[in-house]
Design an enzyme around this catalytic site. Structure first.
Site, PDB file in Angstrom:
ATOM      1  N   ASP A 105      -2.997  -8.383  11.673  1.00  0.00           N
ATOM      2  CA  ASP A 105      -4.319  -8.762  11.178  1.00  0.00           C
ATOM      3  C   ASP A 105      -4.935  -9.931  11.957  1.00  0.00           C
ATOM      4  OD1 ASP A 105      -4.461  -6.828   9.096  1.00  0.00           O
ATOM      5  OD2 ASP A 105      -3.011  -8.013   7.972  1.00  0.00           O
ATOM      6  N   ARG A 165       2.247  -4.723  16.797  1.00  0.00           N
ATOM      7  CA  ARG A 165       0.881  -4.221  16.591  1.00  0.00           C
ATOM      8  C   ARG A 165      -0.127  -5.286  17.033  1.00  0.00           C
ATOM      9  NH1 ARG A 165       1.392  -2.815  10.368  1.00  0.00           N
ATOM     10  NH2 ARG A 165       2.151  -4.982  10.475  1.00  0.00           N
ATOM     11  N   HIS A 176       5.086 -12.715   7.687  1.00  0.00           N
ATOM     12  CA  HIS A 176       5.344 -11.336   7.267  1.00  0.00           C
ATOM     13  C   HIS A 176       6.567 -11.303   6.360  1.00  0.00           C
ATOM     14  CE1 HIS A 176       5.877  -6.980   7.432  1.00  0.00           C
ATOM     15  NE2 HIS A 176       4.589  -6.965   7.760  1.00  0.00           N
ATOM     16  N   HIS A 222      -2.403  -8.731   1.853  1.00  0.00           N
ATOM     17  CA  HIS A 222      -2.049  -7.484   2.549  1.00  0.00           C
ATOM     18  C   HIS A 222      -3.208  -7.113   3.481  1.00  0.00           C
ATOM     19  CE1 HIS A 222       0.017  -3.842   3.350  1.00  0.00           C
ATOM     20  NE2 HIS A 222      -0.241  -3.139   2.267  1.00  0.00           N
ATOM     21  N   SER A 268       0.833  -1.211   0.000  1.00  0.00           N
ATOM     22  CA  SER A 268       0.000   0.000   0.000  1.00  0.00           C
ATOM     23  C   SER A 268       0.864   1.257   0.000  1.00  0.00           C
ATOM     24  CB  SER A 268      -0.970  -0.003   1.182  1.00  0.00           C
ATOM     25  OG  SER A 268      -0.290  -0.239   2.392  1.00  0.00           O
TER      26      SER A 268
HETATM   27  N1  HAX Z   1       0.562 -19.646   6.071  1.00  0.00           N
HETATM   28  C1  HAX Z   1       1.010 -20.555   5.204  1.00  0.00           C
HETATM   29  N2  HAX Z   1       2.086 -20.407   4.416  1.00  0.00           N
HETATM   30  C2  HAX Z   1       2.758 -19.259   4.565  1.00  0.00           C
HETATM   31  C3  HAX Z   1       2.371 -18.244   5.474  1.00  0.00           C
HETATM   32  C4  HAX Z   1       1.215 -18.469   6.240  1.00  0.00           C
HETATM   33  N3  HAX Z   1       0.727 -17.569   7.075  1.00  0.00           N
HETATM   34  N4  HAX Z   1       3.244 -17.217   5.379  1.00  0.00           N
HETATM   35  C5  HAX Z   1       4.138 -17.558   4.429  1.00  0.00           C
HETATM   36  N5  HAX Z   1       3.836 -18.789   3.931  1.00  0.00           N
HETATM   37  C6  HAX Z   1       4.486 -19.488   2.800  1.00  0.00           C
HETATM   38  C7  HAX Z   1       4.406 -18.614   1.572  1.00  0.00           C
HETATM   39  O1  HAX Z   1       3.144 -18.749   0.947  1.00  0.00           O
HETATM   40  C8  HAX Z   1       5.551 -19.139   0.754  1.00  0.00           C
HETATM   41  O2  HAX Z   1       5.127 -20.346   0.165  1.00  0.00           O
HETATM   42  P1  HAX Z   1       5.601 -20.770  -1.324  1.00  0.00           P
HETATM   43  O3  HAX Z   1       7.073 -20.937  -1.218  1.00  0.00           O
HETATM   44  O4  HAX Z   1       4.850 -22.007  -1.576  1.00  0.00           O
HETATM   45  O5  HAX Z   1       5.225 -19.635  -2.221  1.00  0.00           O
HETATM   46  C9  HAX Z   1       6.587 -19.452   1.819  1.00  0.00           C
HETATM   47  O6  HAX Z   1       5.865 -19.606   3.061  1.00  0.00           O
HETATM   48  C10 HAX Z   1       7.631 -18.364   2.008  1.00  0.00           C
HETATM   49  O7  HAX Z   1       6.973 -17.152   2.234  1.00  0.00           O
HETATM   50  P2  HAX Z   1       7.658 -16.020   3.135  1.00  0.00           P
HETATM   51  O8  HAX Z   1       8.922 -15.601   2.465  1.00  0.00           O
HETATM   52  O9  HAX Z   1       7.742 -16.448   4.559  1.00  0.00           O
HETATM   53  O10 HAX Z   1       6.586 -14.853   3.100  1.00  0.00           O
HETATM   54  P3  HAX Z   1       6.364 -13.757   1.969  1.00  0.00           P
HETATM   55  O11 HAX Z   1       7.255 -12.621   2.255  1.00  0.00           O
HETATM   56  O12 HAX Z   1       6.414 -14.349   0.610  1.00  0.00           O
HETATM   57  O13 HAX Z   1       4.851 -13.353   2.227  1.00  0.00           O
HETATM   58  C11 HAX Z   1       2.960 -12.829   3.540  1.00  0.00           C
HETATM   59  C12 HAX Z   1       4.464 -12.616   3.359  1.00  0.00           C
HETATM   60  C13 HAX Z   1       2.472 -11.880   4.607  1.00  0.00           C
HETATM   61  C14 HAX Z   1       2.261 -12.509   2.232  1.00  0.00           C
HETATM   62  C15 HAX Z   1       2.717 -14.286   3.967  1.00  0.00           C
HETATM   63  O14 HAX Z   1       3.323 -14.539   5.210  1.00  0.00           O
HETATM   64  C16 HAX Z   1       1.253 -14.647   4.019  1.00  0.00           C
HETATM   65  O15 HAX Z   1       0.681 -15.021   2.992  1.00  0.00           O
HETATM   66  N6  HAX Z   1       0.585 -14.546   5.231  1.00  0.00           N
HETATM   67  C17 HAX Z   1      -0.818 -14.787   5.358  1.00  0.00           C
HETATM   68  C18 HAX Z   1      -1.619 -13.585   4.889  1.00  0.00           C
HETATM   69  C19 HAX Z   1      -1.459 -12.435   5.846  1.00  0.00           C
HETATM   70  O16 HAX Z   1      -1.589 -12.557   7.048  1.00  0.00           O
HETATM   71  N7  HAX Z   1      -1.180 -11.248   5.302  1.00  0.00           N
HETATM   72  C20 HAX Z   1      -1.058 -10.014   6.068  1.00  0.00           C
HETATM   73  C21 HAX Z   1       0.388  -9.629   6.323  1.00  0.00           C
HETATM   74  C22 HAX Z   1       0.534  -8.337   7.089  1.00  0.00           C
HETATM   75  C23 HAX Z   1       0.080  -7.210   6.246  1.00  0.00           C
HETATM   76  O17 HAX Z   1       0.639  -6.812   5.263  1.00  0.00           O
HETATM   77  N8  HAX Z   1      -1.031  -6.672   6.606  1.00  0.00           N
HETATM   78  O18 HAX Z   1      -1.580  -5.764   5.825  1.00  0.00           O
END
Ligand code: HAX
Length: 436
Positions: free
Chosen positions: A371, A325, A316, A269, A239
């Protein structure tokens, strides 16, 4: 061959190339960054400057050098309140200084005199077809007000670059002051009787939001808490980055903030807070009113992972510890709603989820982000329409982005333009670099 079949075939042929690049050449450095950073969403590349906030992977966010706990402790508060004025936070983000009571009150006046929403914004909101997502309406409502932009008018009139920040400052305040009215009218239209509750000029930003939502104390504290913790998370998150990117074309605050709202509306996000509630509600339904056992929770988490989904509210891109937070909201819950069944469930999951994510071995950060806790609080105070939660996030995030946009203009940050390469070029560069 039908177009879509042809495309599917090409995608299937292409995927192994990307996978091979990541697997065999991920750590290979090309022009100072690794192949996995080039393909993997530019993780960790230092390419943005902001002085509004800084995110440390272990400590969490600092606003202008202050931890969140310090921000909550030091900022002026309404009489008898637990949470500070949102307007005081904006003063801090903008200037870098903790405001005195007098300075905070000057900022409150600035917000107050800009609250009134043009009539056409209500009409735009009224005209949305049913079942539109509140974030879509919110983004459109913000963009509708672009015609008010002071910056756009000054730019067309021919203003010096050194003065760009001034109309940005005006636009930012004009827009921020109106967001609670926009959001609460969307809420009234979608989920109440459609009648708006008039804004009360004697109330501060958070209290007025709670008042227009029609929810009694301590929801005013919740509003202040949420707007403050969501305000900024340095500049690389989707964002904030979107807002900055769009503004780098000299687009005004309205266009930039509307775009950032769209980025925030993705489930990885800001939308994660609604996803958490959906996931928790499914779990509650499965439990059918019974207390959950640890075994049942573990099974539910594994089922989510095994079906290829992420656990919302966990993980994250930067943080490697529990998000402060999350902790601050947890402290609020422990004080104000310790017996809430949803909160108790979230607390249990805090024990269950991290070891499972560690065992699965994919997520780099197994800990909860903000979140995981947000929606539980709104649900407790009667806002059970979880599609709405990200709109609150958007109001908070607008404060940080607006402060950034004023400074972007003040320091004359240029148009953003990173370089892309083709897969074939990357394959060649990676192979050459590895061979050296
Ligand atoms: N559950 C399951 N798998 C997860 C995970 C979770 N909560 N978090 C990461 N992973 C997986 C990823 O999908 C990725 O899998 P692949 O290799 O198969 O693609 C792997 O672990 C490595 O990911 P990462 O490097 O640890 O995390 P990223 O930086 O790629 O992504 C995310 C960060 C926040 C998008 C991710 O942790 C996620 O999808 N979390 C769940 C959704 C969520 O809570 N989002 C909000 C985040 C905070 C925010 O921005 N708020 O606005």
């Amino acid at each position: 061959m039908r177009i879509k079949d042809k495309l599917r075939q090409k995608i299937e042929e292409w995927r192994p190339r990307t996978e091979k690049l990541l697997k065999e050449y991920g750590d290979v450095v090309i022009d100072k960054v690794t192949v996995s950073q080039i393909i993997g969403g530019m993780r960790g590349i230092k390419s943005l400057v902001t002085d509004i906030s800084y995110l440390d992977p272990m400590e969490g966010i600092r606003y202008r050098g202050y931890t969140l706990h310090e921000v909550f402790e030091k900022l002026p508060k309404p009489k008898g309140a637990e949470m500070p004025y949102v307007e005081a936070l904006y003063y801090l983000l903008l200037t870098g200084d903790i405001p005195t009571e007098e300075e905070a009150s000057e900022m409150i006046d600035e917000f107050n005199k800009r609250r009134i929403l043009p009539r056409y914004v209500y009409e735009v909101i009224d005209s949305f077809p049913c079942c539109s997502h509140p974030m879509t309406i919110f983004s459109a409502a913000v963009m509708t007000m672009q015609r008010e932009s002071f910056f756009a008018k000054k730019y067309h009139a021919g203003i010096s670059k050194l003065e760009y920040w001034d109309p940005m400052y005006e636009d930012a305040l004009n827009l921020l002051a109106k967001l609670p009215e926009v959001a609460t009218y969307i809420f009234a239209k979608l989920y109440r009787d459609g009648k708006r509750i008039q804004s009360n000029p004697n109330l501060d930003y958070g209290a007025n939001f709670a008042h227009m939502m029609g929810i009694a104390h301590p929801y005013d504290e919740v509003a202040r808490l949420h707007f403050i913790i969501h305000a900024d998370h340095e500049s690389g998150n989707v964002s904030a980055h979107t807002g900055h990117l769009v503004a780098s074309t000299l687009a005004d605050v309205y266009l930039s903030i509307s775009s950032m709202v769209n980025g925030l509306a993705g489930p990885l996000h800001g939308l994660a807070n609604q996803e958490v509630l959906r996931w928790l509600q499914d779990l509650m339904e499965m439990l059918d009113g019974q207390e959950s056992t640890e075994e049942e929770l573990k099974q539910y988490v594994w089922n989510t992972l095994n079906s290829g989904q992420v656990i919302p509210g966990y993980g994250h891109a930067v943080l490697r510890k529990t998000d402060p937070r999350y902790t601050i909201q947890r402290e609020f819950c422990l004080k104000h709603m310790p017996e809430d069944p949803l909160f108790k469930l979230v607390n249990k999951l805090y024990k269950v989820v991290p070891p499972i994510l560690q065992e699965q071995g994919k997520a780099k950060n197994p800990w909860p982000n903000l979140d995981a806790q947000t929606g539980v609080i709104h649900w407790h105070y009667g806002v059970t329409q979880y599609d709405f939660y990200t709109v609150l996030f958007a109001i908070g995030r607008s404060l940080g982005i607006a402060a950034n946009l004023v400074w972007d203009r003040a320091l004359g940050y240029p148009l953003e333009r990173p370089k892309s390469v083709t897969t074939a070029m990357l394959e060649e560069m990676a192979a050459n670099a590895k061979a050296q």
